[in-house]
Design a protein around this motif. Structure first.
Motif, short mmCIF file in Angstrom:
data_model
loop_
_atom_site.label_atom_id
_atom_site.label_comp_id
_atom_site.label_asym_id
_atom_site.label_seq_id
_atom_site.Cartn_x
_atom_site.Cartn_y
_atom_site.Cartn_z
N ASP A 32 0.86 -1.18 0.00
CA ASP A 32 0.00 0.00 0.00
C ASP A 32 0.90 1.23 0.00
N THR A 33 0.79 2.06 -1.04
CA THR A 33 1.63 3.26 -1.11
C THR A 33 0.98 4.46 -0.43
N GLY A 34 -0.25 4.31 0.03
CA GLY A 34 -0.90 5.35 0.82
C GLY A 34 -1.27 6.58 0.01
N ASN A 35 -1.72 7.59 0.71
CA ASN A 35 -2.14 8.87 0.12
C ASN A 35 -1.29 9.98 0.74
N VAL A 38 7.07 7.77 -4.68
CA VAL A 38 7.13 6.89 -3.51
C VAL A 38 7.51 5.50 -3.99
N GLU A 39 8.49 4.93 -3.33
CA GLU A 39 8.91 3.56 -3.64
C GLU A 39 8.89 2.77 -2.35
N VAL A 40 8.12 1.70 -2.33
CA VAL A 40 8.05 0.82 -1.17
C VAL A 40 8.66 -0.51 -1.57
N SER A 41 9.76 -0.87 -0.90
CA SER A 41 10.40 -2.14 -1.21
C SER A 41 9.89 -3.21 -0.27
N ALA A 101 10.30 2.36 2.76
CA ALA A 101 9.61 3.30 1.88
C ALA A 101 10.48 4.54 1.71
N THR A 102 10.62 4.96 0.47
CA THR A 102 11.39 6.16 0.14
C THR A 102 10.48 7.13 -0.60
N ALA A 103 10.45 8.36 -0.14
CA ALA A 103 9.65 9.41 -0.79
C ALA A 103 10.58 10.54 -1.22
N ILE A 104 10.42 10.98 -2.45
CA ILE A 104 11.19 12.10 -2.99
C ILE A 104 10.18 13.13 -3.50
N ILE A 105 10.36 14.38 -3.10
CA ILE A 105 9.43 15.45 -3.50
C ILE A 105 10.23 16.72 -3.80
N GLU A 106 9.72 17.49 -4.74
CA GLU A 106 10.35 18.75 -5.13
C GLU A 106 9.68 19.91 -4.39
N LEU A 107 10.49 20.73 -3.76
CA LEU A 107 10.01 21.91 -3.04
C LEU A 107 10.52 23.14 -3.78
N GLU A 108 9.61 24.05 -4.08
CA GLU A 108 9.97 25.31 -4.75
C GLU A 108 9.51 26.46 -3.87
N VAL A 109 10.46 27.30 -3.47
CA VAL A 109 10.17 28.44 -2.60
C VAL A 109 10.47 29.72 -3.37
N PRO A 110 9.44 30.55 -3.62
CA PRO A 110 9.72 31.83 -4.27
C PRO A 110 10.60 32.71 -3.37
#
Length: 177
Positions: free
Chosen positions: A88-91, A126-129, A143-152
């Motif tokens: 389950d990769t969740g929400n 999201v990658e769940v091994s 579980a590994t989560a990668i997300i891009e953050l953009e700050v003006p």
């Protein structure tokens, strides 16, 4: 013997004082912007970490079947002697939107501060091994989560481009028995 005294006219040091004050003000603005971006990145990383931990913990129900059978992974018996992988990769975006107060904007999630954009989150992966069936070792879920953050950038207005940071978090679930 005549002495030469180097003495300037009154107010000669005034331009230097202004230049030093402006340089110190510029350094203060850059440092405060760095701390602002660091605080935002830390808060977002902590929220992503919380969401990924919740996702990994949601997988506990499928681990039980395998622990009982000796595999300790996300597999469950199908009833005909076969095993099927269950992950389950969740929400995570839903959890982040609820935790951080984000608004969906098509492909990204945006945090507003009044009418101004505070930061933008996008590109979540999201990658769940899972342990292999019959591996004999309990490595648990990773579980590994990668997300891009953009700050003006608040410093220098629209002159500088937004600051982009890639945040990576991991969480692991291991059964204790």
């Amino acid at each position: 013997m005549k002495r030469f005294l180097l003495k300037g006219a009154r107010g000669d040091g005034f331009p230097l004082t202004i230049a030093v004050t402006l340089c110190l003000l510029l350094i203060f603005c850059v440092v405060s912007e760095y701390f602002r971006v660091s605080l935002i990145a830390q808060g977002v990383r902590d929220a992503v970490q919380q969401s990924i931990i919740a996702t990994v913990n949601d997988n506990y129900d499928d681990v039980y079947h395998s622990v009982r059978e000796g595999y300790a992974a996300g597999w469950f018996p199908t009833g005909d002697g076969l095993w099927e992988e269950s992950i389950d990769t969740g929400n995570i975006y839903g959890n982040l939107a609820a935790t951080l107060g984000l608004t969906s904007d098509g492909t990204a999630y945006v945090k507003y501060s009044g009418d101004a954009v505070e930061y933008i989150l996008s590109g979540l992966t999201v990658e769940v091994s899972n342990n292999g069936l019959g591996s004999g070792q309990s490595e648990g879920y990773l579980a590994t989560a990668i997300i891009e953050l953009e700050v003006p950038s608040d410093f220098a207005g629209s002159i500088l481009p937004p600051i982009r940071v890639t945040l990576k978090t991991q969480a692991k679930y291991m059964p204790l028995f």
